[in-house]
Design a protein around this motif. Structure first.
Motif, PDB file in Angstrom:
ATOM      1  N   PHE A  36      33.395  48.972  52.149  1.00 26.52           N
ATOM      2  CA  PHE A  36      33.207  48.119  50.973  1.00 26.52           C
ATOM      3  C   PHE A  36      34.269  48.380  49.907  1.00 26.52           C
ATOM      4  N   VAL A  37      34.783  47.299  49.313  1.00 29.81           N
ATOM      5  CA  VAL A  37      35.742  47.381  48.212  1.00 29.81           C
ATOM      6  C   VAL A  37      35.185  46.575  47.043  1.00 29.81           C
ATOM      7  N   ASP A  38      34.987  47.225  45.919  1.00 31.87           N
ATOM      8  CA  ASP A  38      34.535  46.544  44.712  1.00 31.87           C
ATOM      9  C   ASP A  38      35.677  45.658  44.196  1.00 31.87           C
ATOM     10  N   ARG A  39      35.374  44.379  43.911  1.00 30.53           N
ATOM     11  CA  ARG A  39      36.412  43.428  43.474  1.00 30.53           C
ATOM     12  C   ARG A  39      37.166  43.920  42.244  1.00 30.53           C
ATOM     13  N   GLU A  44      41.906  46.379  39.742  1.00 30.87           N
ATOM     14  CA  GLU A  44      42.462  47.461  38.927  1.00 30.87           C
ATOM     15  C   GLU A  44      43.579  48.194  39.667  1.00 30.87           C
ATOM     16  N   VAL A  45      43.352  48.488  40.935  1.00 34.23           N
ATOM     17  CA  VAL A  45      44.365  49.192  41.731  1.00 34.23           C
ATOM     18  C   VAL A  45      45.635  48.343  41.829  1.00 34.23           C
ATOM     19  N   GLN A  69      42.019  39.808  35.921  1.00 34.15           N
ATOM     20  CA  GLN A  69      40.765  39.962  36.665  1.00 34.15           C
ATOM     21  C   GLN A  69      40.155  41.351  36.531  1.00 34.15           C
ATOM     22  N   SER A  70      40.966  42.329  36.163  1.00 36.02           N
ATOM     23  CA  SER A  70      40.442  43.690  35.995  1.00 36.02           C
ATOM     24  C   SER A  70      40.111  43.977  34.529  1.00 36.02           C
ATOM     25  N   GLY A  71      40.100  42.929  33.706  1.00 38.11           N
ATOM     26  CA  GLY A  71      39.734  43.096  32.304  1.00 38.11           C
ATOM     27  C   GLY A  71      40.857  43.566  31.406  1.00 38.11           C
ATOM     28  N   ALA A 104      47.308  33.097  33.466  1.00 37.87           N
ATOM     29  CA  ALA A 104      47.282  33.610  32.090  1.00 37.87           C
ATOM     30  C   ALA A 104      45.867  33.579  31.527  1.00 37.87           C
ATOM     31  N   PRO A 105      45.415  34.698  30.955  1.00 36.39           N
ATOM     32  CA  PRO A 105      44.060  34.721  30.406  1.00 36.39           C
ATOM     33  C   PRO A 105      43.907  33.891  29.130  1.00 36.39           C
TER      34      PRO A 105
END
Length: 197
Positions: A36-39, A44-45, A69-71, A104-105
């Motif tokens: 499992f990989v957390d989205r 972040e990685v 996407q990683s905030g 772009a956010p």
């Protein structure tokens, strides 16, 4: 893991899933179990790697997306406000302005809006990024000071225009697209009445 390699594509040192369903599988805790990989963690990685990577085209094409996407929206926007990074992405790595705009956010950001208005030019001539931004960004935008310095450091011969009034500002409407000339422009002349180029 050996069986999973059959579902991966490796090209130029980049590993990709053959099908999107693999991503769905790895991000489903029940189905993937210990794989499992957390989205968010995955983003972040990739974001941490991409924000400092200056060679791999994937980092330029998808770094803004993974940061957002990683905030890390501020870091994503910082990349878009880094003229040297932006020029490298568009001119050297072949990233489309559209990709950067979509990722772009802040879609109302002045640089993002300037890129959107300049897409028709940048698609064919990405080295015109400097001219397009100078003509569309507000007079006090911080990116303006970096443009001339970066272009000179790259050894690119270009004319810093003093008259870009005909380009619409990033937050204004697109007024006109000139078509029909596809070669290098070395000079421009206006008719005495200012109605014709």
């Amino acid at each position: 893991l050996k069986a999973a390699k059959q579902l991966l594509s490796v090209k130029n040192g980049t590993v990709r899933f053959v099908h999107k369903s693999m991503v769905d599988w790895f991000t489903d805790k029940d189905r993937a179990a210990e794989l499992f990989v957390d989205r968010v963690s995955g983003h972040e990685v990739l974001a941490d790697w991409a924000k400092d990577e200056r060679e791999n085209p994937f980092a330029f094409a998808h770094g803004v997306y993974h940061l957002a996407q990683s905030g890390q929206e501020e870091k994503a926007m910082a990349l878009l406000h880094d003229f040297e990074w932006l020029l490298t992405a568009l001119a050297d790595k072949g990233v489309s302005a559209w990709t950067l705009i979509c990722d772009a956010p802040d879609s109302e950001d002045e640089v993002v809006l300037a890129l959107e208005k300049s897409m028709h030019v940048l698609r064919e001539r990405p080295l015109e990024l400097a001219f397009q931004l100078l003509g569309r960004l507000s007079a006090d935008h911080p990116m303006r000071k970096d443009i001339d310095q970066v272009m000179k450091a790259r050894g690119v011969r270009w004319v810093k225009s003093h008259g870009t009034d005909y380009l619409s500002y990033a937050k204004g409407p697109l007024r006109k697209v000139f078509k029909g000339h596809c070669s290098t422009v070395t000079s421009v002349a206006y008719s005495p009445d200012g109605q014709h180029i």
